[in-house]
Motif scaffolding. Structure first.
Motif, PDB file in Angstrom:
ATOM      1  N   ALA A  68     -21.069  -9.080 -13.269  1.00 22.67           N
ATOM      2  CA  ALA A  68     -20.127 -10.004 -13.902  1.00 22.67           C
ATOM      3  C   ALA A  68     -19.016 -10.420 -12.947  1.00 22.67           C
ATOM      4  O   ALA A  68     -18.419 -11.488 -13.114  1.00 22.67           O
ATOM      5  N   ALA A  69     -18.753  -9.603 -11.932  1.00 24.69           N
ATOM      6  CA  ALA A  69     -17.680  -9.901 -10.979  1.00 24.69           C
ATOM      7  C   ALA A  69     -18.152 -10.734  -9.797  1.00 24.69           C
ATOM      8  O   ALA A  69     -17.331 -11.228  -9.022  1.00 24.69           O
ATOM      9  N   GLY A  70     -19.486 -10.890  -9.645  1.00 22.85           N
ATOM     10  CA  GLY A  70     -20.017 -11.557  -8.467  1.00 22.85           C
ATOM     11  C   GLY A  70     -20.810 -12.804  -8.778  1.00 22.85           C
ATOM     12  O   GLY A  70     -20.803 -13.313  -9.898  1.00 22.85           O
ATOM     13  N   GLN A  71     -21.484 -13.291  -7.752  1.00 17.77           N
ATOM     14  CA  GLN A  71     -22.354 -14.456  -7.840  1.00 17.77           C
ATOM     15  C   GLN A  71     -23.717 -14.074  -7.281  1.00 17.77           C
ATOM     16  O   GLN A  71     -23.803 -13.392  -6.252  1.00 17.77           O
ATOM     17  N   PRO A  72     -24.815 -14.514  -7.918  1.00 19.36           N
ATOM     18  CA  PRO A  72     -26.143 -14.175  -7.391  1.00 19.36           C
ATOM     19  C   PRO A  72     -26.349 -14.749  -5.998  1.00 19.36           C
ATOM     20  O   PRO A  72     -25.905 -15.857  -5.690  1.00 19.36           O
ATOM     21  N   MET A  73     -27.027 -13.984  -5.175  1.00 18.07           N
ATOM     22  CA  MET A  73     -27.373 -14.425  -3.820  1.00 18.07           C
ATOM     23  C   MET A  73     -28.894 -14.261  -3.687  1.00 18.07           C
ATOM     24  O   MET A  73     -29.390 -13.212  -3.279  1.00 18.07           O
ATOM     25  N   VAL A  74     -29.609 -15.305  -4.076  1.00 16.82           N
ATOM     26  CA  VAL A  74     -31.065 -15.194  -4.235  1.00 16.82           C
ATOM     27  C   VAL A  74     -31.818 -15.350  -2.924  1.00 16.82           C
ATOM     28  O   VAL A  74     -33.005 -15.025  -2.845  1.00 16.82           O
ATOM     29  N   ALA A  75     -31.170 -15.879  -1.881  1.00 17.39           N
ATOM     30  CA  ALA A  75     -31.852 -16.092  -0.612  1.00 17.39           C
ATOM     31  C   ALA A  75     -30.848 -16.140   0.521  1.00 17.39           C
ATOM     32  O   ALA A  75     -29.657 -16.397   0.308  1.00 17.39           O
ATOM     33  N   MET A  76     -31.347 -15.890   1.725  1.00 14.19           N
ATOM     34  CA  MET A  76     -30.576 -16.113   2.941  1.00 14.19           C
ATOM     35  C   MET A  76     -31.352 -17.105   3.805  1.00 14.19           C
ATOM     36  O   MET A  76     -32.527 -16.871   4.106  1.00 14.19           O
ATOM     37  N   VAL A  77     -30.703 -18.191   4.135  1.00 10.40           N
ATOM     38  CA  VAL A  77     -31.304 -19.222   4.965  1.00 10.40           C
ATOM     39  C   VAL A  77     -30.689 -19.135   6.356  1.00 10.40           C
ATOM     40  O   VAL A  77     -29.478 -19.296   6.508  1.00 10.40           O
ATOM     41  N   LEU A  78     -31.510 -18.863   7.357  1.00 11.62           N
ATOM     42  CA  LEU A  78     -31.036 -18.729   8.732  1.00 11.62           C
ATOM     43  C   LEU A  78     -31.273 -20.028   9.481  1.00 11.62           C
ATOM     44  O   LEU A  78     -32.374 -20.599   9.432  1.00 11.62           O
ATOM     45  N   GLN A  79     -30.253 -20.495  10.168  1.00 14.39           N
ATOM     46  CA  GLN A  79     -30.330 -21.753  10.904  1.00 14.39           C
ATOM     47  C   GLN A  79     -29.754 -21.567  12.306  1.00 14.39           C
ATOM     48  O   GLN A  79     -28.959 -20.651  12.547  1.00 14.39           O
ATOM     49  N   SER A  80     -30.144 -22.452  13.212  1.00 17.31           N
ATOM     50  CA  SER A  80     -29.545 -22.475  14.539  1.00 17.31           C
ATOM     51  C   SER A  80     -28.379 -23.453  14.538  1.00 17.31           C
ATOM     52  O   SER A  80     -28.216 -24.248  13.597  1.00 17.31           O
ATOM     53  N   GLY A  81     -27.601 -23.425  15.596  1.00 17.72           N
ATOM     54  CA  GLY A  81     -26.494 -24.360  15.703  1.00 17.72           C
ATOM     55  C   GLY A  81     -26.935 -25.805  15.817  1.00 17.72           C
ATOM     56  O   GLY A  81     -26.150 -26.723  15.554  1.00 17.72           O
ATOM     57  N   THR A  82     -28.200 -26.019  16.173  1.00 16.95           N
ATOM     58  CA  THR A  82     -28.726 -27.389  16.257  1.00 16.95           C
ATOM     59  C   THR A  82     -29.182 -27.912  14.905  1.00 16.95           C
ATOM     60  O   THR A  82     -29.589 -29.068  14.792  1.00 16.95           O
ATOM     61  N   GLY A  83     -29.137 -27.053  13.889  1.00 17.88           N
ATOM     62  CA  GLY A  83     -29.585 -27.443  12.553  1.00 17.88           C
ATOM     63  C   GLY A  83     -31.006 -27.027  12.250  1.00 17.88           C
ATOM     64  O   GLY A  83     -31.501 -27.246  11.139  1.00 17.88           O
ATOM     65  N   LYS A  84     -31.688 -26.424  13.214  1.00 19.39           N
ATOM     66  CA  LYS A  84     -33.066 -25.992  12.991  1.00 19.39           C
ATOM     67  C   LYS A  84     -33.105 -24.830  12.005  1.00 19.39           C
ATOM     68  O   LYS A  84     -32.337 -23.881  12.109  1.00 19.39           O
ATOM     69  N   ARG A  85     -34.003 -24.921  11.039  1.00 15.15           N
ATOM     70  CA  ARG A  85     -34.180 -23.850  10.058  1.00 15.15           C
ATOM     71  C   ARG A  85     -35.047 -22.763  10.699  1.00 15.15           C
ATOM     72  O   ARG A  85     -36.197 -23.008  11.062  1.00 15.15           O
ATOM     73  N   LEU A  86     -34.513 -21.582  10.844  1.00 19.33           N
ATOM     74  CA  LEU A  86     -35.203 -20.499  11.524  1.00 19.33           C
ATOM     75  C   LEU A  86     -35.998 -19.614  10.579  1.00 19.33           C
ATOM     76  O   LEU A  86     -37.078 -19.131  10.933  1.00 19.33           O
ATOM     77  N   ALA A  87     -35.468 -19.375   9.395  1.00 20.08           N
ATOM     78  CA  ALA A  87     -36.155 -18.499   8.437  1.00 20.08           C
ATOM     79  C   ALA A  87     -35.450 -18.565   7.095  1.00 20.08           C
ATOM     80  O   ALA A  87     -34.281 -18.975   6.998  1.00 20.08           O
ATOM     81  N   GLU A  88     -36.168 -18.179   6.076  1.00 17.83           N
ATOM     82  CA  GLU A  88     -35.580 -18.006   4.746  1.00 17.83           C
ATOM     83  C   GLU A  88     -36.053 -16.676   4.188  1.00 17.83           C
ATOM     84  O   GLU A  88     -37.249 -16.386   4.163  1.00 17.83           O
ATOM     85  N   LEU A  89     -35.109 -15.862   3.769  1.00 17.60           N
ATOM     86  CA  LEU A  89     -35.409 -14.538   3.238  1.00 17.60           C
ATOM     87  C   LEU A  89     -35.084 -14.503   1.755  1.00 17.60           C
ATOM     88  O   LEU A  89     -33.990 -14.893   1.351  1.00 17.60           O
ATOM     89  N   ARG A  90     -36.043 -14.024   0.983  1.00 18.27           N
ATOM     90  CA  ARG A  90     -35.823 -13.879  -0.456  1.00 18.27           C
ATOM     91  C   ARG A  90     -36.118 -12.450  -0.872  1.00 18.27           C
ATOM     92  O   ARG A  90     -37.026 -11.810  -0.347  1.00 18.27           O
TER      93      ARG A  90
END
Length: 403
Positions: A68-90
């Motif tokens: 109740a005190a937090g917010q769901p964090m259903v995934a982590m999306v990893l990106q490079s500084g160039t905007g490239k999507r490196l991975a998504e973890l669920r």
């Protein structure tokens, strides 16, 4: 058979109230003593609670209050500084959803529940000494008072006052080479990230952010820097200095880092100083005194596991004290916990290195990370960490622990 009826818990942060409630569940009356004169409301940044941490909190029945005190964090999306999507973890669908929570909200949820259950909390009790006479342990405080219990639990964090009292040669925190800055932003101006935490391995620094359904959100930055800077020293440099540092760090990266920094009010900018960890503490207990949480095994924030490991250890310690005399209980607790926590601390240290990679290392990291994540960071490969559960109902025995 146990020999513990009362416990004094030194430290009222995160590990302290969890330990007190777990001890109460084990039939041990626990009192919390906190060095500061008041509570920690409004203190600290945001943190993540992993599935294993929520499992540990569920043992003492506070998982719903924390959700109740937090917010769901259903995934982590990893990106490079160039905007490239490196991975998504669920997270695996059969595990609790991780939570993104402000530390002060987690603190308040845990303290409210502990107080509701009758746990006593005394503020302004700064520990100055201990006396263990073999039959009980007495704590001495700066205000001239004392308190006595069957055992004393040091839950007083990275700069524990208890740790050097039980081992004068105990190590202090290690600098991880990253400065930590962050903020909550009431209006991000961005679309919600649908429960995903985005993490950007930038050209010069690391940036993470999440936007909630109402448009508010939170962000943090890890800036490579070998200075052992305290939060107070960081604040002395002033907000304008850090705005310039952040603008320089993320000027060449794609993503919303600069917009989120600009939308952060001066008073909301959290300057937390150097990130630190505690890789291995040789002595976790002595006589009737034992360490728990960051006092025994502090991991850097890069693990996303600090609060979760503290909750696990608090619950496991109570389980051991429920079933064994304190000397055997402390030994069993350390045997169960040490390999797990030190493995996670070491993993976080490797992540810190990736965040601070130089030009060549950055190219290699961005090229190899997608493959590494696909092969080695799958729900099956990380189940040892994320799916961990404490079997509260199974008695602890020295024979079973030794095996």
């Amino acid at each position: 058979m146990n020999d513990t009826r009362t416990a004094l818990v030194v430290g009222g942060g995160i590990a302290g109230p969890v330990a007190a409630m777990a001890l109460a569940k084990a039939g041990i009356e626990a009192t919390i003593v906190e060095a500061y004169p008041g509570g920690a409301d409004g203190v600290g940044g945001a943190l993540g609670l992993a599935p294993n941490g929520i499992n540990a909190l569920a043992v003492v029945g506070v998982d719903e209050a924390v959700r109740a005190a937090g917010q769901p964090m259903v995934a982590m999306v990893l990106q490079s500084g160039t905007g490239k999507r490196l991975a998504e973890l669920r997270t695996a669908p059969d595990l609790p959803t991780p939570q993104f929570v402000n530390r002060h909200d987690l603190y308040r949820a845990l303290h409210d529940e502990a107080e509701r259950r009758g746990v006593r909390v005394s503020f302004g009790k700064r520990l100055t000494g201990l006396h263990d006479d073999g039959a009980a342990v007495t704590a001495r405080f700066a205000d001239g008072t004392t308190a006595t219990a069957d055992v004393l639990v040091g839950a007083d964090g990275l700069r524990s006052a208890v740790r050097p009292l039980i081992d004068p040669a105990a190590p202090g925190p290690r600098n991880c080479g990253l400065l930590n800055v962050g903020a909550a932003v009431p209006d991000t101006g961005l679309a919600p990230t649908a429960g995903a935490m985005h993490m950007i391995f930038g050209r010069r620094a690391f940036f993470g952010y999440q936007v909630f359904d109402d448009g508010s959100g939170g962000w943090f930055a890890n800036l490579p820097d070998q200075r052992r800077m305290t939060a107070a020293q960081a604040r002395e440099l002033g907000v304008p200095h850090w705005r310039n540092v952040l603008h320089t760090a993320f000027a060449d990266d794609r993503g919303p880092a600069l917009d989120l920094v600009d939308r952060t009010a001066d008073d909301d900018l959290l300057l937390l100083g150097a990130t630190e960890d505690l890789p291995s503490v040789p002595t976790w207990s002595h006589g009737r005194v034992v360490l728990v949480g960051d006092a025994a095994h502090a991991t850097s924030p890069s693990s996303g596991q600090g609060a979760s490991l503290a909750a696990e250890s608090a619950v496991e310690l109570a389980r051991c004290l429920r079933d064994l005399p304190h000397t055997e209980a402390f030994a069993a607790y350390e045997t169960i916990r040490r390999p797990r926590v030190e493995k996670i601390i070491a993993m976080a240290a490797r992540t810190n290195s990736a965040k601070a990679a130089g030009p060549v290392g950055r190219v290699l990291r961005d090229a190899l990370l997608p493959t590494v994540m696909r092969r080695f960071v799958t729900p099956e490969k990380t189940a040892w960490r994320d799916a961990y559960r404490i079997d509260w109902d199974t008695p602890v025995s020295t024979v079973a622990v030794a095996a």
